[in-house]
Motif scaffolding. Structure first.
Motif, PDB file in Angstrom:
ATOM      1  N   VAL A  69       0.853  -1.189   0.000  1.00  0.00           N
ATOM      2  CA  VAL A  69       0.000   0.000   0.000  1.00  0.00           C
ATOM      3  C   VAL A  69       0.887   1.236   0.000  1.00  0.00           C
ATOM      4  O   VAL A  69       1.830   1.329   0.787  1.00  0.00           O
ATOM      5  CB  VAL A  69      -0.913   0.035   1.252  1.00  0.00           C
ATOM      6  N   GLU A  70       0.586   2.172  -0.905  1.00  0.00           N
ATOM      7  CA  GLU A  70       1.340   3.429  -0.962  1.00  0.00           C
ATOM      8  C   GLU A  70       0.362   4.591  -1.018  1.00  0.00           C
ATOM      9  O   GLU A  70      -0.563   4.607  -1.834  1.00  0.00           O
ATOM     10  CB  GLU A  70       2.239   3.449  -2.203  1.00  0.00           C
ATOM     11  N   ASN A  71       0.543   5.549  -0.114  1.00  0.00           N
ATOM     12  CA  ASN A  71      -0.258   6.771  -0.108  1.00  0.00           C
ATOM     13  C   ASN A  71       0.230   7.643  -1.255  1.00  0.00           C
ATOM     14  O   ASN A  71       1.361   8.112  -1.243  1.00  0.00           O
ATOM     15  CB  ASN A  71      -0.084   7.483   1.246  1.00  0.00           C
ATOM     16  N   THR A  85      -8.012  10.408   1.040  1.00  0.00           N
ATOM     17  CA  THR A  85      -6.671   9.898   0.779  1.00  0.00           C
ATOM     18  C   THR A  85      -6.754   8.819  -0.282  1.00  0.00           C
ATOM     19  O   THR A  85      -7.611   7.930  -0.203  1.00  0.00           O
ATOM     20  CB  THR A  85      -6.049   9.299   2.057  1.00  0.00           C
ATOM     21  N   TYR A  87      -4.863   5.733  -2.134  1.00  0.00           N
ATOM     22  CA  TYR A  87      -3.785   4.759  -1.991  1.00  0.00           C
ATOM     23  C   TYR A  87      -3.653   3.954  -3.277  1.00  0.00           C
ATOM     24  O   TYR A  87      -4.652   3.674  -3.947  1.00  0.00           O
ATOM     25  CB  TYR A  87      -4.082   3.779  -0.851  1.00  0.00           C
ATOM     26  N   GLU A  88      -2.432   3.592  -3.597  1.00  0.00           N
ATOM     27  CA  GLU A  88      -2.219   2.623  -4.670  1.00  0.00           C
ATOM     28  C   GLU A  88      -1.971   1.270  -4.022  1.00  0.00           C
ATOM     29  O   GLU A  88      -1.124   1.132  -3.140  1.00  0.00           O
ATOM     30  CB  GLU A  88      -1.023   3.005  -5.539  1.00  0.00           C
ATOM     31  N   ILE A  89      -2.732   0.271  -4.458  1.00  0.00           N
ATOM     32  CA  ILE A  89      -2.652  -1.078  -3.892  1.00  0.00           C
ATOM     33  C   ILE A  89      -2.090  -2.020  -4.948  1.00  0.00           C
ATOM     34  O   ILE A  89      -2.537  -2.006  -6.093  1.00  0.00           O
ATOM     35  CB  ILE A  89      -4.048  -1.606  -3.471  1.00  0.00           C
ATOM     36  N   THR A 117      -4.862  -1.530   7.197  1.00  0.00           N
ATOM     37  CA  THR A 117      -3.835  -0.522   6.933  1.00  0.00           C
ATOM     38  C   THR A 117      -4.454   0.842   6.645  1.00  0.00           C
ATOM     39  O   THR A 117      -4.048   1.850   7.228  1.00  0.00           O
ATOM     40  CB  THR A 117      -2.956  -0.955   5.738  1.00  0.00           C
ATOM     41  N   VAL A 118      -5.436   0.892   5.741  1.00  0.00           N
ATOM     42  CA  VAL A 118      -5.991   2.196   5.343  1.00  0.00           C
ATOM     43  C   VAL A 118      -6.918   2.779   6.409  1.00  0.00           C
ATOM     44  O   VAL A 118      -7.222   3.972   6.373  1.00  0.00           O
ATOM     45  CB  VAL A 118      -6.716   2.119   3.974  1.00  0.00           C
ATOM     46  N   ASN A 178      -6.296   1.738  -7.462  1.00  0.00           N
ATOM     47  CA  ASN A 178      -6.413   2.813  -6.476  1.00  0.00           C
ATOM     48  C   ASN A 178      -7.594   2.590  -5.549  1.00  0.00           C
ATOM     49  O   ASN A 178      -8.645   2.086  -5.962  1.00  0.00           O
ATOM     50  CB  ASN A 178      -6.573   4.168  -7.169  1.00  0.00           C
TER      51      ASN A 178
END
Length: 197
Positions: A69-71, A85, A87-89, A117-118, A178
């Motif tokens: 996971v990346e914000n 927000t 996130y790319e998953i 996580t999110v 996303n």
């Protein structure tokens, strides 16, 4: 039909088979998620046969989360005067997995971790809205309406996925996708209960 499914058709091939053979919709619906999972197994053509003695079904205590996971951005949502927000998953590839039940178990494990996580930092009585863009072929994203964090479950997400598959749309989770999260703080009233404003 079982023989056709054992031949590992793609979702498009399955839909064509259903159409050509006039399979009742209630019967066709039972197999769509299984076929999606089989396609995930075959992502990249890296599926290998697993020997029976390899104990495929055993839980691995050191099992990887199965995702990254990346914000990637934040944006203001004017309606709620809040920031969403994005996130790319990215789901990990499932190499050496051939059993559909094992794919489903690994997907459940991954999405439980993704939601955890999110939703980090979200209070119990707050409300959260999730929007998932799962592939270019979807007419609309998959959404989970404003809910308390404890009510955002993998089961509800899979129900939404099944609804999409029943409408004969295609989902692609082999590529990064996303997820937008909108978090609304709920004010607490005098009796310590969250109140809607």
């Amino acid at each position: 039909m079982e023989e056709f499914i054992e031949g590992n058709p793609t979702l498009n091939e399955y839909e064509q088979y259903v159409k050509d053979n006039n399979i009742p919709e209630e019967v066709a619906n039972m197999h769509r998620l299984d076929i999606l999972c089989r396609q995930i197994v075959q992502t990249g053509g890296s599926v290998k046969r697993v020997r029976e003695e390899d104990d495929v079904g055993e839980e691995d205590d050191d099992e990887s989360p199965g995702f990254h996971v990346e914000n990637i951005s934040e944006k203001t949502v004017a309606k709620f005067r809040k920031k969403g927000t994005v996130y790319e998953i990215k789901l990990d590839e499932m190499e050496n997995v051939t059993e559909v039940t094992e794919v489903i178990r690994k997907m459940e494990h991954a999405f439980k971790g993704i939601f955890k996580t999110v939703l980090t930092g979200v209070k119990r009585d707050d409300r959260v809205f999730l929007k998932l863009d799962l592939g270019k072929n979807l007419n609309f994203p998959i959404t989970l309406p404003f809910s308390r964090p404890e009510d955002i479950t993998v089961e509800k997400f899979f129900d939404k996925v099944e609804n999409v598959l029943q409408s004969k749309e295609e989902i692609d989770i082999s590529e990064p996708f996303n997820m937008e999260v909108i978090h609304v703080d709920m004010p607490v009233g005098a009796n310590n209960e969250a109140c809607l404003v």
